[in-house]
Design a protein around this motif. Structure first.
Motif, PDB file in Angstrom:
ATOM      1  N   PHE A 100      73.715  56.087  56.565  1.00 19.42           N
ATOM      2  CA  PHE A 100      74.166  54.807  56.021  1.00 19.42           C
ATOM      3  C   PHE A 100      75.473  54.346  56.662  1.00 19.42           C
ATOM      4  O   PHE A 100      75.612  53.192  57.060  1.00 19.42           O
ATOM      5  CB  PHE A 100      74.319  54.948  54.509  1.00 19.42           C
ATOM      6  N   TYR A 101      76.444  55.235  56.767  1.00 24.46           N
ATOM      7  CA  TYR A 101      77.754  54.880  57.307  1.00 24.46           C
ATOM      8  C   TYR A 101      77.622  54.289  58.711  1.00 24.46           C
ATOM      9  O   TYR A 101      78.166  53.231  59.013  1.00 24.46           O
ATOM     10  CB  TYR A 101      78.667  56.111  57.309  1.00 24.46           C
ATOM     11  N   THR A 108      74.414  59.408  53.213  1.00 22.38           N
ATOM     12  CA  THR A 108      75.457  58.390  53.285  1.00 22.38           C
ATOM     13  C   THR A 108      76.244  58.569  54.575  1.00 22.38           C
ATOM     14  O   THR A 108      76.513  57.616  55.289  1.00 22.38           O
ATOM     15  CB  THR A 108      76.398  58.500  52.071  1.00 22.38           C
ATOM     16  N   TRP A 155      78.543  63.975  51.548  1.00 17.71           N
ATOM     17  CA  TRP A 155      77.897  62.705  51.896  1.00 17.71           C
ATOM     18  C   TRP A 155      76.659  62.869  52.762  1.00 17.71           C
ATOM     19  O   TRP A 155      76.102  61.890  53.212  1.00 17.71           O
ATOM     20  CB  TRP A 155      78.894  61.781  52.581  1.00 17.71           C
ATOM     21  N   CYS A 181      69.966  55.114  50.345  1.00 14.45           N
ATOM     22  CA  CYS A 181      70.939  54.312  51.099  1.00 14.45           C
ATOM     23  C   CYS A 181      70.295  53.192  51.908  1.00 14.45           C
ATOM     24  O   CYS A 181      70.964  52.230  52.280  1.00 14.45           O
ATOM     25  CB  CYS A 181      71.732  55.210  52.044  1.00 14.45           C
TER      26      CYS A 181
END
Length: 153
Positions: A33-34, A62, A68, A75
């Protein structure tokens, strides 16, 4: 045409890349996601090659590092929301059945927002439990191409 592929699983990513090559489509890959959000925000600022559309998984980490890096967080919804905000066509592509227990609420949410249907696979009798061994990348790229053409015309 350049597609952002957001996929964290190696087995699915290889299939995605083969499908992009067969279709003559350029692509950028992000695995969480990041990084997907960074790519989309850089796109918005004109700092990366132009992205014409997005194909995203639903469940992915994430980020890269604990805590994470849990791959069981939806996500992909955040990626879809960001693409929607930027006016980029997108497709959610999953190996889970969209009416399965983990996916039905996501499908319902997407329908309420007017999103394209989730691209998935049929899974036989145990539709609420099964995951397919692969994803339908060809259908995902075909549907995304239609959305991109519709946006251009």
């Amino acid at each position: 045409m350049r597609i952002l592929i957001v996929e964290d699983e190696e087995k699915h990513l290889g299939d995605a890349i083969k499908t992009m090559w067969r279709n003559g489509v350029s692509y950028t890959v992000e695995r969480n996601f990041y990084h997907a959000m960074r790519a989309l925000r850089n796109q918005e600022r004109g700092q990366t090659p132009k992205i014409d559309g997005v194909i995203t998984d639903i469940f992915m980490p994430t980020g890269e590092f604990a805590p994470w890096n849990d791959p069981n967080v939806p996500c992909g919804l955040g990626v879809a929301l960001e693409a929607e905000k930027l006016g980029l066509p997108f497709i959610i592509c999953t190996s889970g059945y969209h009416h399965g227990a983990m996916y039905d609420w996501i499908c319902t949410t997407g329908r309420r927002r007017g999103w394209p249907e989730i691209v998935d696979r049929e899974h036989g009798n145990d539709v609420y439990l099964d995951e397919a061994p692969d994803k339908d990348w060809q259908r995902a790229i075909d549907e995304l191409k239609k959305l991109i053409a519709k946006k251009v015309s």
